[in-house]
Motif scaffolding. Sequence first.
Motif, PDB file in Angstrom:
ATOM      1  N   TYR A  42       0.834  -1.205   0.000  1.00  0.00           N
ATOM      2  CA  TYR A  42       0.000   0.000   0.000  1.00  0.00           C
ATOM      3  C   TYR A  42       0.871   1.257   0.000  1.00  0.00           C
ATOM      4  CZ  TYR A  42      -2.858  -3.724   2.111  1.00  0.00           C
ATOM      5  OH  TYR A  42      -3.461  -4.920   2.400  1.00  0.00           O
ATOM      6  N   GLU A  76      -9.655  -5.940  -3.622  1.00  0.00           N
ATOM      7  CA  GLU A  76     -10.524  -4.811  -3.304  1.00  0.00           C
ATOM      8  C   GLU A  76     -10.307  -4.224  -1.909  1.00  0.00           C
ATOM      9  OE1 GLU A  76     -12.728  -7.232  -6.445  1.00  0.00           O
ATOM     10  OE2 GLU A  76     -11.392  -7.586  -4.752  1.00  0.00           O
ATOM     11  N   LEU A  80      -7.333  -2.058  -2.077  1.00  0.00           N
ATOM     12  CA  LEU A  80      -7.555  -0.787  -2.755  1.00  0.00           C
ATOM     13  C   LEU A  80      -8.129   0.235  -1.785  1.00  0.00           C
ATOM     14  CD1 LEU A  80      -9.080  -1.929  -6.180  1.00  0.00           C
ATOM     15  CD2 LEU A  80      -6.721  -1.235  -5.710  1.00  0.00           C
ATOM     16  N   GLU A  81      -9.055  -0.209  -0.940  1.00  0.00           N
ATOM     17  CA  GLU A  81      -9.620   0.695   0.064  1.00  0.00           C
ATOM     18  C   GLU A  81      -8.538   1.164   1.031  1.00  0.00           C
ATOM     19  OE1 GLU A  81     -12.802  -1.461   1.881  1.00  0.00           O
ATOM     20  OE2 GLU A  81     -14.186  -1.152   0.203  1.00  0.00           O
ATOM     21  N   GLY A 135      -6.339   3.857  -0.899  1.00  0.00           N
ATOM     22  CA  GLY A 135      -7.109   5.087  -0.877  1.00  0.00           C
ATOM     23  C   GLY A 135      -6.514   6.229  -1.682  1.00  0.00           C
ATOM     24  N   VAL A 153      -5.249   4.926  -5.988  1.00  0.00           N
ATOM     25  CA  VAL A 153      -6.035   3.702  -5.983  1.00  0.00           C
ATOM     26  C   VAL A 153      -6.266   3.122  -7.385  1.00  0.00           C
ATOM     27  CG1 VAL A 153      -8.299   4.831  -6.135  1.00  0.00           C
ATOM     28  CG2 VAL A 153      -8.080   2.640  -4.946  1.00  0.00           C
ATOM     29  N   ASP A 154      -6.223   3.930  -8.420  1.00  0.00           N
ATOM     30  CA  ASP A 154      -6.646   3.484  -9.740  1.00  0.00           C
ATOM     31  C   ASP A 154      -5.467   3.139 -10.645  1.00  0.00           C
ATOM     32  OD1 ASP A 154      -6.070   6.309  -9.655  1.00  0.00           O
ATOM     33  OD2 ASP A 154      -6.685   6.370 -11.750  1.00  0.00           O
ATOM     34  N   SER A 177      -7.730  -1.570 -11.638  1.00  0.00           N
ATOM     35  CA  SER A 177      -8.409  -0.874 -10.556  1.00  0.00           C
ATOM     36  C   SER A 177      -8.932   0.481 -11.009  1.00  0.00           C
ATOM     37  CB  SER A 177      -7.470  -0.701  -9.354  1.00  0.00           C
ATOM     38  OG  SER A 177      -6.369   0.123  -9.682  1.00  0.00           O
ATOM     39  N   ARG A 224     -11.301   4.259  -9.677  1.00  0.00           N
ATOM     40  CA  ARG A 224     -11.368   5.229  -8.592  1.00  0.00           C
ATOM     41  C   ARG A 224     -12.344   4.825  -7.500  1.00  0.00           C
ATOM     42  NH1 ARG A 224      -7.384   8.865  -8.320  1.00  0.00           N
ATOM     43  NH2 ARG A 224      -8.767  10.442  -7.440  1.00  0.00           N
ATOM     44  N   ALA A 275     -12.373   1.966  -6.028  1.00  0.00           N
ATOM     45  CA  ALA A 275     -11.742   0.857  -5.308  1.00  0.00           C
ATOM     46  C   ALA A 275     -12.333  -0.488  -5.727  1.00  0.00           C
ATOM     47  CB  ALA A 275     -11.854   1.049  -3.793  1.00  0.00           C
ATOM     48  N   GLN A 276     -12.619  -0.597  -7.022  1.00  0.00           N
ATOM     49  CA  GLN A 276     -13.081  -1.832  -7.632  1.00  0.00           C
ATOM     50  C   GLN A 276     -12.188  -2.134  -8.835  1.00  0.00           C
ATOM     51  OE1 GLN A 276     -15.931  -3.870  -6.680  1.00  0.00           O
ATOM     52  NE2 GLN A 276     -15.603  -2.683  -4.811  1.00  0.00           N
TER      53      GLN A 276
END
Length: 390
Positions: free
Chosen positions: A208, A238, A241-242, A245, A249-250, A347, A349, A351-352
């Motif tokens: 991260y 996922e 990704l959260e 942040g 994230v993308d 990924s 924006r 967070a998917q």
Amino acid sequence: PASSALERAPELIDGKTGPYNVVARSMLNGALLALEEVNGDPDFPVELVPVVVDPGGELAGYHACATDLLARQNIRHVVGCYTSSSRKEVIPLFEKHDALLWYPSHYEGFESGDNVVYTGAAPNQHIVPLLDHLLKHCGRNAWCIGSNYIWAWENNRILRQAVVGQGGSIAAERYFAVGETDFRRAIEQILEARPSFVFNTLIGQSAYQFLRDFRAMAAERGIDQAREIPVASCSLSEPELEAIGGDAVDGHLSSSVYFSSISSAANRAFVSAYRRRFPDGPAMSADAEASYVAMGLLARALAHAGTDDIGQVKYAVTRLRLQAPQGEVWMDEDTLHAYLTPRIGRSNRNAQFDIIMEAAQPVRPDPYLVWNSSRYDETARPGRNLKAVS
């Protein structure tokens, strides 16, 4: 009684610790959801009682917890372990006590233990499709960064063989301790080298922080990191990704057999049930789904076998097919690895992951890459059964 154990489960979930606690909690959530579905069916002939332990992400903790479960409590079936180092740590104990580890995580392969059922992706189901995609769409110059243990070493070995075999090159290969968060010097080297892509095998908080810092330092130099130097991995999910942040994230590529954005009735039902049961998260992940699959297969194999004897349970599980959130799943009789459906996501924006490639059907596991040894021959391309998703 099962009910009292389940009442304690939320406290145990909140107590998950260690450098990859986000993934660990999502895995526990997936396993508990499957367990509760089994116990909630009055016609199901087996009741499962959860016993949850927390190794804290430490190898010594895994050994101690496994010893307690197998030797003191005489448990014969355990769903658990995320890292390969933790799996390697406990397998001798499962062999000693004639117990079965249901391992619910993607991994680097080159293993097939008599006391392990593997419900996560084998290397031909995640790294091979990803490499095919990267070499075709991104280029042939790679920069490798990873956590210093077997997962990263083996994945980078496979990547190196593939890239060099295609006339490409590895700009660098750097390893850091699990939990390390200082990557400034490595990022400076990446930005100077300008590789075609970065192959990321960092895990947990390390991954991260690297992604945050890489995005920020690239932006300082006017570099559109996601477009110009994409980061690809076989583990990003996922809930992570959260955790990343913000603006980082993308744009990351991830190869997996499950994304929560899969459009199917079975997955929508799984996502809805998961969110109702665990409103505080973390979000669904491939490892949560693999844990859900492991627990579901374990329950059905116990029912089919009529005993917890591991020989009969292993035989029973190879006769089952499970309609899982990712699609149909079944076990390979020779390796006790699962037939799974490879996918590649990018990924966004929210967070998917937007799914950009997927297999047309479940793929036979090849943990030793025996059938994929010629995967870069044009007549035997590893992505030959992948299709683009519009």
